[in-house]
Enzyme design. Structure first.
Site, PDB file in Angstrom:
ATOM      1  N   ASP A 195       0.768  -1.270   0.000  1.00 27.96           N
ATOM      2  CA  ASP A 195       0.000   0.000   0.000  1.00 27.96           C
ATOM      3  C   ASP A 195       0.791   1.309   0.000  1.00 27.96           C
ATOM      4  O   ASP A 195       0.492   2.220   0.794  1.00 27.96           O
ATOM      5  CB  ASP A 195      -0.975   0.018   1.191  1.00 27.96           C
ATOM      6  CG  ASP A 195      -2.008  -1.098   1.143  1.00 27.96           C
ATOM      7  OD1 ASP A 195      -1.967  -1.918   0.211  1.00 27.96           O
ATOM      8  OD2 ASP A 195      -2.862  -1.158   2.047  1.00 27.96           O
ATOM      9  N   ASP A 251      -4.703  -0.606  -1.688  1.00 26.20           N
ATOM     10  CA  ASP A 251      -6.034  -0.532  -1.130  1.00 26.20           C
ATOM     11  C   ASP A 251      -6.885   0.039  -2.274  1.00 26.20           C
ATOM     12  O   ASP A 251      -6.485   1.031  -2.899  1.00 26.20           O
ATOM     13  CB  ASP A 251      -5.981   0.460   0.053  1.00 26.20           C
ATOM     14  CG  ASP A 251      -6.799   0.013   1.240  1.00 26.20           C
ATOM     15  OD1 ASP A 251      -7.206  -1.152   1.287  1.00 26.20           O
ATOM     16  OD2 ASP A 251      -7.035   0.859   2.125  1.00 26.20           O
ATOM     17  N   HIS A 263     -10.789   0.758  -2.855  1.00 24.97           N
ATOM     18  CA  HIS A 263     -12.153   0.703  -2.323  1.00 24.97           C
ATOM     19  C   HIS A 263     -13.200   1.278  -3.274  1.00 24.97           C
ATOM     20  O   HIS A 263     -12.934   2.262  -3.965  1.00 24.97           O
ATOM     21  CB  HIS A 263     -12.231   1.507  -1.022  1.00 24.97           C
ATOM     22  CG  HIS A 263     -11.381   0.960   0.079  1.00 24.97           C
ATOM     23  ND1 HIS A 263     -11.474  -0.342   0.517  1.00 24.97           N
ATOM     24  CD2 HIS A 263     -10.419   1.538   0.844  1.00 24.97           C
ATOM     25  CE1 HIS A 263     -10.604  -0.528   1.498  1.00 24.97           C
ATOM     26  NE2 HIS A 263      -9.947   0.589   1.709  1.00 24.97           N
ATOM     27  N   HIS A 271     -10.705   6.892   1.755  1.00 22.70           N
ATOM     28  CA  HIS A 271      -9.336   6.852   1.219  1.00 22.70           C
ATOM     29  C   HIS A 271      -9.262   5.803   0.116  1.00 22.70           C
ATOM     30  O   HIS A 271     -10.061   4.866   0.079  1.00 22.70           O
ATOM     31  CB  HIS A 271      -8.337   6.507   2.335  1.00 22.70           C
ATOM     32  CG  HIS A 271      -8.600   5.153   2.932  1.00 22.70           C
ATOM     33  ND1 HIS A 271      -9.503   4.944   3.946  1.00 22.70           N
ATOM     34  CD2 HIS A 271      -8.109   3.926   2.619  1.00 22.70           C
ATOM     35  CE1 HIS A 271      -9.541   3.661   4.252  1.00 22.70           C
ATOM     36  NE2 HIS A 271      -8.723   3.016   3.454  1.00 22.70           N
ATOM     37  N   LYS A 281      -6.880  -4.904  -3.074  1.00 27.68           N
ATOM     38  CA  LYS A 281      -7.712  -5.447  -1.991  1.00 27.68           C
ATOM     39  C   LYS A 281      -8.693  -4.374  -1.530  1.00 27.68           C
ATOM     40  O   LYS A 281      -8.531  -3.196  -1.845  1.00 27.68           O
ATOM     41  CB  LYS A 281      -6.831  -5.900  -0.815  1.00 27.68           C
ATOM     42  CG  LYS A 281      -6.024  -4.776  -0.192  1.00 27.68           C
ATOM     43  CD  LYS A 281      -5.090  -5.310   0.875  1.00 27.68           C
ATOM     44  CE  LYS A 281      -4.119  -4.244   1.348  1.00 27.68           C
ATOM     45  NZ  LYS A 281      -4.708  -3.072   1.959  1.00 27.68           N
ATOM     46  N   CYS A 290      -2.195  -2.800   7.869  1.00 26.46           N
ATOM     47  CA  CYS A 290      -2.116  -3.758   6.754  1.00 26.46           C
ATOM     48  C   CYS A 290      -0.834  -4.586   6.766  1.00 26.46           C
ATOM     49  O   CYS A 290      -0.858  -5.760   6.398  1.00 26.46           O
ATOM     50  CB  CYS A 290      -2.301  -3.032   5.419  1.00 26.46           C
ATOM     51  SG  CYS A 290      -4.010  -2.458   5.226  1.00 26.46           S
TER      52      CYS A 290
HETATM   53 ZN   LIG Z   1      -8.670   0.910   3.339  1.00 26.76          ZN
END
Ligand SMILES: [Zn+2]
Length: 205
Positions: free
Chosen positions: A16, A58, A60, A77, A102, A146
Site C-alpha cells: 500500500d 487498497d 475501495h 481513502h 484489496k 495492513c
Molecule cells: Zn482501506
C-alpha cells in the site's frame, strides 16, 4: 553462479504505497513517503537477483462499510480510480512486479495482502505457491494495520517472514502502536531485518 537458497525461495511484498497513505493524502501515515527510497533499494536487489516482487494497493468502492460514513472507522481513502488511490510515483516499480488490489468488497474490511488479487482474481497465495516461495520480505504501510495483518496471515500459512524494519511506517493512532505491532509480529515468528541483512542473505549459501 548457483542461486542461493534465499534467492530461490524469497519474494518481496510491498504493501500500500499509495498517495492517500502518504503526507498530503486522505489518510496519511506520518513520514509515510520517507520509506520509499529504501523500498526502491529492496526492489532493485530483488530485480537484480531475479526474485519475485509483489505490490498491493487498497482499492475501495466509494461506498463501503470500511468508511466512517457507512459504519466503519476510517475516513474515505483510496477510492478506485481516484488520484489518491494511485501508487506513489516515487516507487520505482518494474513491469515484473505483480500488482494486487484489496478492499473491493463493500461489506468487508480487507487489511491483509492475502486478500489481494490481480485483475483476473488470482490471489497472492496462489502466486506464492506456484512460484515455490517460502520466505517473504514485507515492507510498506502501515506497520500497525495492513503490514501487521499481512505478516500474521503469512506466518499462519507457514511462510518465513522477514519484516523490513527500515521500510515500514505506522499510523500510531495511539503512541507505540507500531512498536507494539512489531512485537506482536516478532512473537508470532517474524524476523526483523534491514537492507544489509537481506542483501547478505541473498549472497550466502
Ligand atoms: Zn482501506
Amino acid at each position: 553462479m548457483v542461486p542461493t537458497q534465499f534467492q530461490k525461495s524469497a519474494a518481496l511484498l510491498i504493501v500500500d504505497i499509495q498517495i492517500d497513505f502518504c503526507p498530503g493524502g486522505a489518510l496519511p501515515v506520518l513520514e509515510g513517503d520517507q520509506i520509499i527510497p529504501t523500498l526502491n533499494m529492496y526492489l532493485e536487489l530483488f530485480y537484480s537477483n531475479e526474485c519475485p516482487t509483489f505490490a498491493t494497493r487498497d482499492w475501495h468502492p466509494a461506498q463501503t462499510s470500511h468508511f466512517k460514513d457507512y459504519g466503519g472507522v476510517w475516513p474515505k481513502h483510496c477510492i478506485q480510480n481516484t488520484p489518491g488511490a494511485r501508487l506513489h510515483p516515487d516507487l520505482k516499480l518494474d513491469t515484473k512486479t505483480v500488482f494486487l488490489s484489496k478492499g473491493m468488497d463493500p461489506q468487508k474490511d480487507s487489511s491483509s495482502a492475502f486478500q489481494a488479487m490481480d485483475r483476473k482474481g488470482k490471489y497472492l497465495l496462489h502466486y506464492l505457491s506456484e512460484m515455490g516461495i517460502k520466505k517473504i520480505c514485507v515492507g510498506g504501510l502501515a506497520t500497525d494495520y495492513c503490514v501487521k495483518a499481512s505478516v500474521l496471515e503469512a506466518l499462519k500459512d507457514g511462510f518465513e517472514i522477514f519484516l523490513l524494519v527500515d521500510a515500514i511506517k505506522g499510523f500510531d493512532l495511539n503512541p507505540d502502536d507500531s512498536q507494539k505491532a512489531i512485537e506482536v509480529m516478532r512473537a508470532a515468528g517474524a524476523k526483523t531485518v534491514t537492507f544489509w541483512d537481506v542483501k547478505t542473505l541473498m549472497e550466502e549459501n
